[in-house]
Design an enzyme around this catalytic site. Structure first.
Site, PDB file in Angstrom:
ATOM      1  N   HIS A 211     -27.395 -40.066 -16.419  1.00 37.94           N
ATOM      2  CA  HIS A 211     -28.853 -40.318 -16.289  1.00 37.94           C
ATOM      3  C   HIS A 211     -29.495 -38.949 -16.134  1.00 37.94           C
ATOM      4  O   HIS A 211     -30.480 -39.130 -16.202  1.00 37.94           O
ATOM      5  CB  HIS A 211     -29.001 -41.118 -15.059  1.00 37.94           C
ATOM      6  CG  HIS A 211     -28.988 -40.227 -13.846  1.00 37.94           C
ATOM      7  ND1 HIS A 211     -27.670 -39.875 -13.047  1.00 37.94           N
ATOM      8  CD2 HIS A 211     -29.955 -39.898 -13.049  1.00 37.94           C
ATOM      9  CE1 HIS A 211     -28.084 -39.235 -12.154  1.00 37.94           C
ATOM     10  NE2 HIS A 211     -29.355 -39.187 -12.084  1.00 37.94           N
TER      11      HIS A 211
HETATM   12  N1  UDP Z   1     -25.046 -45.966  -7.576  1.00 40.04           N
HETATM   13  C1  UDP Z   1     -25.372 -47.114  -7.517  1.00 40.04           C
HETATM   14  N2  UDP Z   1     -25.398 -48.047  -8.625  1.00 40.04           N
HETATM   15  C2  UDP Z   1     -25.113 -47.445  -9.818  1.00 40.04           C
HETATM   16  C3  UDP Z   1     -24.768 -46.163 -10.063  1.00 40.04           C
HETATM   17  C4  UDP Z   1     -25.041 -45.341  -8.833  1.00 40.04           C
HETATM   18  O1  UDP Z   1     -25.313 -47.774  -6.421  1.00 40.04           O
HETATM   19  O2  UDP Z   1     -25.011 -48.233 -10.716  1.00 40.04           O
HETATM   20  C5  UDP Z   1     -25.366 -45.088  -6.312  1.00 40.04           C
HETATM   21  C6  UDP Z   1     -24.097 -44.344  -6.265  1.00 40.04           C
HETATM   22  O3  UDP Z   1     -23.008 -44.873  -5.822  1.00 40.04           O
HETATM   23  C7  UDP Z   1     -24.525 -42.939  -5.385  1.00 40.04           C
HETATM   24  C8  UDP Z   1     -26.162 -43.053  -5.825  1.00 40.04           C
HETATM   25  O4  UDP Z   1     -26.415 -44.254  -6.326  1.00 40.04           O
HETATM   26  O5  UDP Z   1     -24.603 -43.480  -4.049  1.00 40.04           O
HETATM   27  C9  UDP Z   1     -26.575 -41.844  -6.823  1.00 40.04           C
HETATM   28  O6  UDP Z   1     -27.732 -42.012  -7.224  1.00 40.04           O
HETATM   29  P1  UDP Z   1     -28.089 -41.314  -8.948  1.00 40.04           P
HETATM   30  O7  UDP Z   1     -26.889 -41.014  -9.643  1.00 40.04           O
HETATM   31  O8  UDP Z   1     -29.009 -42.220  -9.469  1.00 40.04           O
HETATM   32  O9  UDP Z   1     -28.724 -39.765  -8.263  1.00 40.04           O
HETATM   33  P2  UDP Z   1     -28.424 -38.539  -7.971  1.00 40.04           P
HETATM   34  O10 UDP Z   1     -27.151 -38.594  -6.914  1.00 40.04           O
HETATM   35  O11 UDP Z   1     -27.762 -37.792  -9.089  1.00 40.04           O
HETATM   36  O12 UDP Z   1     -29.461 -37.994  -7.383  1.00 40.04           O
END
Ligand code: UDP
Length: 364
Positions: A211
């Site tokens: 993403h």
């Molecule tokens: N996550 C979720 N469902 C999904 C994909 C990710 O609950 O379909 C959770 C994942 O387990 C983690 C968090 O979202 O706890 C990560 O968020 P994201 O990847 O959107 O953002 P980043 O961590 O890169 O800021």
């Protein structure tokens, strides 16, 4: 009473804030006078049912006191509008602290609004750095840290990053709130969700999330990632909970065939995602949170980025960064099972981060 305004807006922030909100409720049960009153502001940055409401329900986060409905705008417009709306709320609420999480536009807007009004800011996940200023998240982090009063760092590396930038006051190594969450929910996720729900078998699939703007917004990078996934899926199931941003961009490019043969599903709830993480053979991701969770569950991870803020996962051998070209991704995948070595000490704390945070905020 200590009054806190919590600013959240994006999926990972709901997860992080839920750990602290739960700790606040626990703390208040044992208090008569010095209770913590939390006011939750949802900026609206993530608004789909499966990117927002699901998390509030499943993680039992109190309903937001304010919903600003700001989304789908450019970085500047989004941050500006949030800033204006948050300022209005802070004028009414006059909190002791504004609590912000991570590195999104909601984080930055909350921090800027509070700093202009001289309201102390506490930043959870302070000190993380990718040292890549092309990432919007890096700008958000650096600015937020430099206007924060309390820098609540998850790791020793993040503490050191702040010292190198000349920040000397208000730094606390509290551990990682996402690790608290993993400990709290792991058994629940295993009990509540069975792999049969997705017709999958333990350690017989790859779990993938994509993403991050640097991958989705550059056509050649996205094309390389999907070519590599197409090659990997000829040997093993590849499950892809598809982020709305990535879905939209694939549609814009008219490249639906990139998804052929992948088990593409809608974004999952936190517990569903955790269930799939636990049993994955390998995780391939560009998410900050997911690469860390791979480490928590001791699943080999390939991170589709040239750098990471979570260096501990790489040093431990569980996470491998991959350049974004087909060969590098496939090579990283082919050697992913070599990484495995059981980690003895946890650089992300002992699961008490949220407690540490509220003890600091309440002045204990
Ligand atoms: N996550 C979720 N469902 C999904 C994909 C990710 O609950 O379909 C959770 C994942 O387990 C983690 C968090 O979202 O706890 C990560 O968020 P994201 O990847 O959107 O953002 P980043 O961590 O890169 O800021």
């Amino acid at each position: 009473m200590v009054k806190i305004v919590t600013i959240v807006g994006a999926r990972p922030q709901f997860i992080k804030a839920s750990a602290v909100s739960r700790a606040i409720s626990g703390y208040n049960k044992n208090q008569t006078r010095n209770i913590i009153k939390e006011i939750i502001v949802h900026t609206g940055q993530h608004f789909d049912q499966n990117m927002s409401d699901t998390f509030f329900k499943e993680l039992e986060i109190p309903k937001p006191d304010y919903n600003l409905g700001v989304s789908n705008l450019s970085h500047g417009a989004m941050t500006g509008l949030m800033l204006e709306k948050i300022e209005r709320i802070l004028k009414v609420e006059r909190p002791d602290w504004v609590l912000v999480y991570g590195d999104t536009n909601s984080t930055l807007a909350g921090a800027l609004a509070a700093s202009k009004m001289n309201i102390p800011i506490a930043h959870v996940e302070a000190g993380l750095r990718s040292f890549n200023k092309n990432m919007p998240e890096e700008i958000n982090r650096v600015v937020t840290d430099h206007v924060s009063t309390l820098l609540l760092c998850p790791t020793q590396i993040s503490v050191d990053n702040l010292s190198k930038e000349g920040i000397t006051h208000g730094i606390y190594l509290v551990g990682d709130v996402m690790f608290d969450s993993t400990l709290y929910y792991k058994e629940k996720a295993l009990k509540r969700f069975k792999l049969e729900k997705w017709a999958l078998k333990d350690k017989q699939y790859v779990l993938c999330t994509i993403h991050r703007a640097e991958n989705t917004d550059e056509y050649s990078r996205l094309e390389s990632i999907f070519s590599a996934l197409q090659s990997i899926r000829s040997n093993i199931d590849v499950v892809l909970p598809l982020h709305p941003r990535t879905k939209k961009i694939i549609e814009i490019h008219n490249k639906d065939h990139w998804l052929n043969g992948l088990l593409t599903i809608s974004p999952l709830s936190y517990l569903e995602m955790m269930r799939l993480e636990i049993s994955a053979r390998v995780i391939i991701t560009d998410s900050g949170g997911v690469q860390k969770e791979a480490f928590f569950h001791q699943v080999p991870c390939i991170t589709l980025r040239e750098e990471t803020e979570w260096l501990e996962t790489v040093y431990s051998g569980w996470n491998k960064l991959s350049e974004i070209n087909v060969d590098s991704i496939i090579n990283a995948y082919n050697s992913s099972q070599d990484l495995v070595e059981v980690v003895k000490s946890n650089p992300y704390g002992n699961g008490n981060s949220s407690l540490n945070i509220i003890n600091i905020l309440s002045g204990i």
